[in-house]
Enzyme design. Sequence first.
Site, PDB file in Angstrom:
ATOM      1  N   ASP A 144       0.848  -1.188   0.000  1.00 32.57           N
ATOM      2  CA  ASP A 144       0.000   0.000   0.000  1.00 32.57           C
ATOM      3  C   ASP A 144       0.887   1.243   0.000  1.00 32.57           C
ATOM      4  O   ASP A 144       1.401   1.666   1.034  1.00 32.57           O
ATOM      5  CB  ASP A 144      -0.913   0.000   1.221  1.00 32.57           C
TER       6      ASP A 144
ATOM      7  N   HIS B  60       0.748   7.888   4.078  1.00 27.92           N
ATOM      8  CA  HIS B  60       1.506   7.239   5.144  1.00 27.92           C
ATOM      9  C   HIS B  60       3.008   7.538   5.084  1.00 27.92           C
ATOM     10  O   HIS B  60       3.767   6.956   5.864  1.00 27.92           O
ATOM     11  CB  HIS B  60       1.265   5.733   5.071  1.00 27.92           C
TER      12      HIS B  60
ATOM     13  N   ILE C  59       0.033   9.218   8.802  1.00 34.54           N
ATOM     14  CA  ILE C  59      -0.575   8.329   9.786  1.00 34.54           C
ATOM     15  C   ILE C  59      -0.271   6.875   9.419  1.00 34.54           C
ATOM     16  O   ILE C  59       0.148   6.573   8.304  1.00 34.54           O
ATOM     17  CB  ILE C  59      -2.094   8.537   9.871  1.00 34.54           C
TER      18      ILE C  59
ATOM     19  N   GLY D  76      -4.522   1.900   8.296  1.00 37.21           N
ATOM     20  CA  GLY D  76      -5.536   1.230   9.098  1.00 37.21           C
ATOM     21  C   GLY D  76      -5.278  -0.264   9.194  1.00 37.21           C
ATOM     22  O   GLY D  76      -5.447  -0.866  10.256  1.00 37.21           O
TER      23      GLY D  76
END
Length: 296
Positions: A192, A197, A212, A215
């Site tokens: 990903d 990120h 961040i 998830g």
Amino acid sequence: MPIDREKALTADPAIRRIGWTTRDVLLYHLSLGAGSGAATDPELHLTYERGLTVLPTFAVVAGSGISSGEAAAPGFHLPGIDIDLRAVLHAGQGLTVHRPLPASGTATLTSRVAEVRDKGRAALIVLDSTAADPDGEPLWTSTTRVWARGEGGFGGDSGPEEQWTRPDRPADTVLTSVTTPQQALWYRLNGDLNPLHADPDFARAAGFERPILHGLASYGLLCRALVDGVLDGDVTRLTGLAVRFAGPLVPGESLETSVWHDEPAEDGTGRLLLHAACPDRDGAPVLTHATATVRA
């Protein structure tokens, strides 16, 4: 481009062959912090190819690693759905593994849009995927929920509200997972490559102060914590895990998971109720509406 719900729901399933290696599994485990205490516990069942066992949540990244050439492209593109990546948030993830995952293998992955909900100022897109081995035997099924900001208003049904009640008693177990500042940079190597990120400018444009954690990285951290802290290190006992992503976790923060044992199902499988929060931000919720299915 507005969402075309009918086109999305009636499109033919996407079918592709995926493969993974022991190296992909080892990288996934390391990206979740396995082996971080190697001086006292190297966690060889997760970090060493001899006797390697596979965390069930590896299924959500299997076949998508950078080395496989299947890394996620920037953007969210499906029949009837074409959305800017900055509008997309991972809203929830569910997974059922039908048997222990092999440390290397191939599978046929069949994916489709199961539902598109009009939430007013946003759209909720539900994707279902199934994986089968070369003999056609099921390996896992998964459900991914994607929140697309600014993509609602197309006239669809908003769908029912999901019911989940946090138990009104102290947790039976509390598990703590510690992340590192570079955790997201490690985790993105699983495939990903969303710049949310890694790129501070992109993260600010998306409404965050800084990059961040994925998830699905929080999801994997929860899986690893359950296996190590509740299931005696036995990955085969965890057969299902479903969560809602309620808030971000910033690399370097901790994830604190409260675990309640629920009544077992008629078939004897156990059920755990879970709530994961960030103690570094006064208990801000990270993973909610969470349940796990476990074997005795």
